[in-house]
Design an enzyme around this catalytic site. Structure first.
Site, PDB file in Angstrom:
ATOM      1  N   ASP A 163      -0.938  10.364 -10.847  1.00 27.19           N
ATOM      2  CA  ASP A 163      -0.670   9.377 -11.891  1.00 27.19           C
ATOM      3  C   ASP A 163       0.825   9.176 -12.086  1.00 27.19           C
ATOM      4  O   ASP A 163       1.291   8.041 -12.242  1.00 27.19           O
ATOM      5  CB  ASP A 163      -1.312   9.805 -13.213  1.00 27.19           C
ATOM      6  CG  ASP A 163      -2.825   9.655 -13.216  1.00 27.19           C
ATOM      7  OD1 ASP A 163      -3.387   9.084 -12.252  1.00 27.19           O
ATOM      8  OD2 ASP A 163      -3.446  10.122 -14.192  1.00 27.19           O
TER       9      ASP A 163
ATOM     10  N   ASP B 179       0.853  -1.177   0.000  1.00 30.66           N
ATOM     11  CA  ASP B 179       0.000   0.000   0.000  1.00 30.66           C
ATOM     12  C   ASP B 179       0.894   1.234   0.000  1.00 30.66           C
ATOM     13  O   ASP B 179       1.881   1.300   0.739  1.00 30.66           O
ATOM     14  CB  ASP B 179      -0.902   0.004   1.239  1.00 30.66           C
ATOM     15  CG  ASP B 179      -1.952   1.090   1.159  1.00 30.66           C
ATOM     16  OD1 ASP B 179      -2.917   0.909   0.404  1.00 30.66           O
ATOM     17  OD2 ASP B 179      -1.801   2.118   1.843  1.00 30.66           O
TER      18      ASP B 179
ATOM     19  N   HIS C  85      -4.417  15.126  -9.639  1.00 32.59           N
ATOM     20  CA  HIS C  85      -4.370  13.740 -10.090  1.00 32.59           C
ATOM     21  C   HIS C  85      -3.288  13.477 -11.126  1.00 32.59           C
ATOM     22  O   HIS C  85      -2.821  12.345 -11.244  1.00 32.59           O
ATOM     23  CB  HIS C  85      -5.746  13.309 -10.607  1.00 32.59           C
ATOM     24  CG  HIS C  85      -6.740  13.202  -9.507  1.00 32.59           C
ATOM     25  ND1 HIS C  85      -6.812  12.126  -8.672  1.00 32.59           N
ATOM     26  CD2 HIS C  85      -7.696  14.063  -9.075  1.00 32.59           C
ATOM     27  CE1 HIS C  85      -7.765  12.298  -7.781  1.00 32.59           C
ATOM     28  NE2 HIS C  85      -8.321  13.475  -8.006  1.00 32.59           N
TER      29      HIS C  85
ATOM     30  N   ASP D  33      -4.146   2.768  -4.869  1.00 33.85           N
ATOM     31  CA  ASP D  33      -2.725   2.800  -4.512  1.00 33.85           C
ATOM     32  C   ASP D  33      -2.293   1.487  -3.874  1.00 33.85           C
ATOM     33  O   ASP D  33      -1.382   1.452  -3.054  1.00 33.85           O
ATOM     34  CB  ASP D  33      -2.433   3.977  -3.584  1.00 33.85           C
ATOM     35  CG  ASP D  33      -3.201   3.923  -2.278  1.00 33.85           C
ATOM     36  OD1 ASP D  33      -4.110   3.079  -2.149  1.00 33.85           O
ATOM     37  OD2 ASP D  33      -2.894   4.727  -1.384  1.00 33.85           O
TER      38      ASP D  33
ATOM     39  N   ASN E 191      -2.576  13.646  -4.242  1.00 34.96           N
ATOM     40  CA  ASN E 191      -3.720  14.019  -5.085  1.00 34.96           C
ATOM     41  C   ASN E 191      -4.396  15.279  -4.576  1.00 34.96           C
ATOM     42  O   ASN E 191      -4.767  16.158  -5.358  1.00 34.96           O
ATOM     43  CB  ASN E 191      -4.739  12.873  -5.145  1.00 34.96           C
ATOM     44  CG  ASN E 191      -4.345  11.817  -6.151  1.00 34.96           C
ATOM     45  OD1 ASN E 191      -3.614  12.071  -7.093  1.00 34.96           O
ATOM     46  ND2 ASN E 191      -4.835  10.614  -5.933  1.00 34.96           N
TER      47      ASN E 191
END
Length: 184
Positions: free
Chosen positions: A68, A51, A64, A94, A59
């Site tokens: 990315d 994780d 975003h 994620d 974000n």
């Protein structure tokens, strides 16, 4: 051309479009296939649930597009930390998973630590110094003759990862299978 297009569509349906890693569905299909042949493992296998720590802050603060870029960087790191025959996937959001066959428990824990340490490469993508990106890694080990099923193996990896999250993030926890006669 039709055959090439069919192969392209199959590749698209099995990979995450952003990272190029296996997607959840393809990972689970391949994991089941390999698990069914586990008697051939020369020792055992480790299932890593990974994780990305503090990703939401990226974000929220930077958008975003940067998120990315971060996920693509994570995919690169995981590829660098694994062998070509290992199975690497983005499960969603994620969360990532890696299957490493023919590995012992100590080597699996060491590999988990290497993955955690490799998160230093994400420093420049972090939201800020107070919320650095990192990895919480849960590892579930499986011996070739383990009687537990694949669902239990996956659950152990997931629970080990959440144990790391609860204990402060940025570490690795290993869950060994129960031996016959162990008390629950």
């Amino acid at each position: 051309r039709q055959l090439a297009r069919q192969e392209e569509l199959e590749a698209l349906s099995s990979t995450d479009p952003l990272t190029g890693l296996y997607n959840r569905r393809s990972f689970l299909t391949e994991l089941e296939r390999r698990y069914s042949r586990r008697e051939g493992w020369r020792g055992g296998a480790a299932l890593f649930y990974i994780d990305l720590d503090n990703f939401k802050a990226v974000n929220d603060r930077h958008g975003h597009q940067r998120g990315d870029r971060t996920l693509v960087a994570v995919a690169r790191i995981l590829r660098e930390q694994t062998r070509s025959r290992d199975l690497v996937a983005r499960l969603g959001g994620d969360e990532f998973a890696v299957l490493v066959e023919d590995i012992g428990p100590k080597a699996a824990q060491s590999k988990g630590r290497d993955i955690v340490a490799a998160a230093v490469d994400l420093e420049d993508l972090s939201a800020d110094t107070d919320t650095p990106l990192g990895f919480s890694v849960g590892v579930a080990y499986c011996r070739p003759n383990d009687a537990a099923g694949i669902a239990e193996w996956m659950e152990r990896a997931d629970q080990a990862m959440y144990r790391v999250k609860r204990d402060g993030k940025g570490d690795v926890a290993v869950a060994m299978p129960e031996r016959k006669g162990d008390k629950r």
